[in-house]
Design an enzyme around this catalytic site. Structure first.
Site, short mmCIF file in Angstrom:
data_model
loop_
_atom_site.label_atom_id
_atom_site.label_comp_id
_atom_site.label_asym_id
_atom_site.label_seq_id
_atom_site.Cartn_x
_atom_site.Cartn_y
_atom_site.Cartn_z
N SER A 249 0.83 -1.21 0.00
CA SER A 249 0.00 0.00 0.00
C SER A 249 0.86 1.25 0.00
O SER A 249 0.61 2.20 -0.75
CB SER A 249 -0.85 0.05 1.27
OG SER A 249 -2.14 -0.39 1.04
N ARG B 268 3.45 -31.70 9.58
CA ARG B 268 2.43 -31.99 10.60
C ARG B 268 1.93 -33.43 10.45
O ARG B 268 1.40 -33.80 9.38
CB ARG B 268 1.26 -31.00 10.44
CG ARG B 268 0.09 -31.25 11.35
CD ARG B 268 0.40 -30.91 12.78
NE ARG B 268 -0.78 -31.05 13.63
CZ ARG B 268 -0.71 -31.10 14.95
NH1 ARG B 268 0.46 -31.02 15.59
NH2 ARG B 268 -1.82 -31.23 15.66
N GLU C 74 -9.48 0.84 -3.77
CA GLU C 74 -9.19 0.93 -5.21
C GLU C 74 -10.34 0.36 -6.05
O GLU C 74 -10.11 -0.24 -7.10
CB GLU C 74 -7.90 0.17 -5.54
CG GLU C 74 -6.74 0.59 -4.69
CD GLU C 74 -5.76 1.46 -5.40
OE1 GLU C 74 -6.03 1.84 -6.54
OE2 GLU C 74 -4.73 1.76 -4.79
N HIS D 17 -14.92 -5.13 -4.87
CA HIS D 17 -15.09 -6.33 -5.70
C HIS D 17 -16.29 -6.16 -6.65
O HIS D 17 -16.21 -6.47 -7.84
CB HIS D 17 -15.33 -7.50 -4.74
CG HIS D 17 -15.28 -8.85 -5.36
ND1 HIS D 17 -14.14 -9.36 -5.94
CD2 HIS D 17 -16.22 -9.83 -5.49
CE1 HIS D 17 -14.37 -10.59 -6.40
NE2 HIS D 17 -15.63 -10.88 -6.14
#
Ligand code: TGC
Ligand code: FAD
Length: 320
Positions: A24, A204, A299, A302
């Site tokens: 940003s 894991r 910006e 969606h």
């Protein structure tokens, strides 16, 4: 530096792999502050601000959004009046990245004497009547300071008006460049989340095996890498078009929307692979996921990008 658009994109990708807040900072400084001064400013303005901004000795911010005008910036009510030897600026901007630390703000405001045409003005910290209150309580993009820009009868010298372009197209032109950077940046986030989950899945052990050996984990990882690869190709192609000055606003919208959504999906799936560990700050995934909630909104949201694509393919605008 003379680098091409794909190099710029790759830099944004690696920066956002660290944190969207860091990207940003770069987007705002480069695409939203230096770009309009370079593109719409005169030589005197370029020489005054660009070297310091490029060296990071000065920080800038970009003021378009207002409390009552976010997705629809053309409705803005911040205005300036011509007072002979200066302009008088009044109004407020909200949700402005870096406003609390910025030395200068590129502010978009309507001229009262030209039937409300939008112009860019450079407002400098220290001008009387100009304040930048911090926005507190953010659970997303916490590495990036956000605030307001408040203008109470600020006298702005006439030399600070960017003379070479006016109208909403001026700020939207800067957004093309920043949205392109986000397309690459969010690929970096997706790759970091995928890599973290892949490494974890091999280490894991549950039910006596690495969890990466279970088909359901492999399905998640295989789908992530497939979607990342498709988005890389989309973004690379956009970069080629941009290098040739052929990328359109609608193409940039498509990539921004697709890649932020992809990164959010990858982050959510990757977090599941880490089980309980996925919600801690020992791993970067949850922080990236929270950051992306800002990136999917700023910006252009969606849904606004969907409408830009819809407008492009049908020729019919559905914004209003
Ligand atoms: P519309 O009628 O479509 O357009 C008005 C004028 O602008 C021209 N234009 C563009 N010019 C250059 N580049 C573009 N990308 C352009 N898009 C449009 C257009 O041709 C027209 O020109 P003219 O000469 O005919 O007047 O405008 P509209 O009012 O219908 O709005 C369209 C819409 C909704 C797509 C637009 O308002 C929009 O994009 N809204 C989203 C707002 C937004 O993105 N805000 C971002 C704020 S900055 C920010 O979020 C920074 S976050 C930074 C960080 O921390 O990284
Ligand atoms: P609104 O516009 O109120 O939208 C709310 C909802 O309504 C959204 O889901 C939206 O998609 C939907 N909606 C709106 N219109 C329509 C429509 N026509 N059809 C269908 N749905 C619609 N701005 C700057 O100028 N400079 C900055 O530096 C900056 N930095 C930011 C940093 C952060 C962390 C955040 C969160 C925001 C920043 N913004 C900045 C503001 C950002 O661009 C806006 O938040 C964004 O444009 C949306 O505006 P809004 O928040 O007012 O939401």
């Amino acid at each position: 530096m003379g680098l091409d658009q794909i190099s710029y994109g790759l830099i944004m990708q690696e920066i956002e792999r660290v944190d969207s807040g860091l990207r940003s900072l770069c987007s705002v400084q480069g695409s939203l502050v230096m770009y309009p001064i370079w593109k719409y400013g005169n030589e005197e303005q370029r020489m005054k601000w660009l070297p310091k901004l490029a060296a990071g000795k000065m920080i800038g911010c970009f003021g378009l959004t207002e409390p009552d005008h976010g997705s629809n910036p053309s409705g803005m009510v911040t205005t300036f009046q011509d007072k002979g030897d200066h302009y008088l600026l009044n109004g407020a901007k909200m949700w402005i990245s870096n406003s609390p630390i910025a030395d200068i703000a590129v502010v978009w405001a309507k001229a009262e004497n030209t039937e409300g045409r939008i112009h860019g003005l450079v407002v400098e910290r220290g001008m009387e009547g100009f304040t930048t209150p911090t926005t507190h309580g953010k659970l997303s993009l916490r590495a990036s300071p956000t605030g307001e820009l408040v203008f109470d009868n600020v006298k702005v010298p006439k030399a600070n008006l960017l003379p070479n372009k006016s109208g909403l197209g001026a700020p939207l032109g800067c957004l093309d460049s920043a949205r392109y950077g986000i397309s690459w940046g969010t690929l970096g986030v997706a790759m970091e989340c995928y890599d973290t989950a892949l490494r974890y899945s091999k280490e894991r052990i549950q039910f006596g095996k690495p969890i990466g050996q279970f088909q359901l984990t492999q399905k998640k990882l295989a789908e992530m890498i497939t979607e990342i690869t498709k988005a890389q190709l989309l973004t690379w192609r956009l970069g080629v078009l941009k290098n040739e000055n052929r990328a359109t606003t609608a193409q940039i919208s498509m990539a921004k929307r697709n890649n932020v959504h992809l990164a959010l999906t990858v982050a959510r799936e990757a977090r599941q692979i880490l089980g309980g560990m996925g919600i801690t700050n020992e791993y970067p995934i949850m922080r990236h996921m929270m950051n992306l909630e800002s990136v999917v909104t700023y910006e252009g949201t969606h849904d606004i990008h969907l409408l830009i694509t819809g407008h492009e393919v049908t020729g019919l605008a559905a914004f209003k």
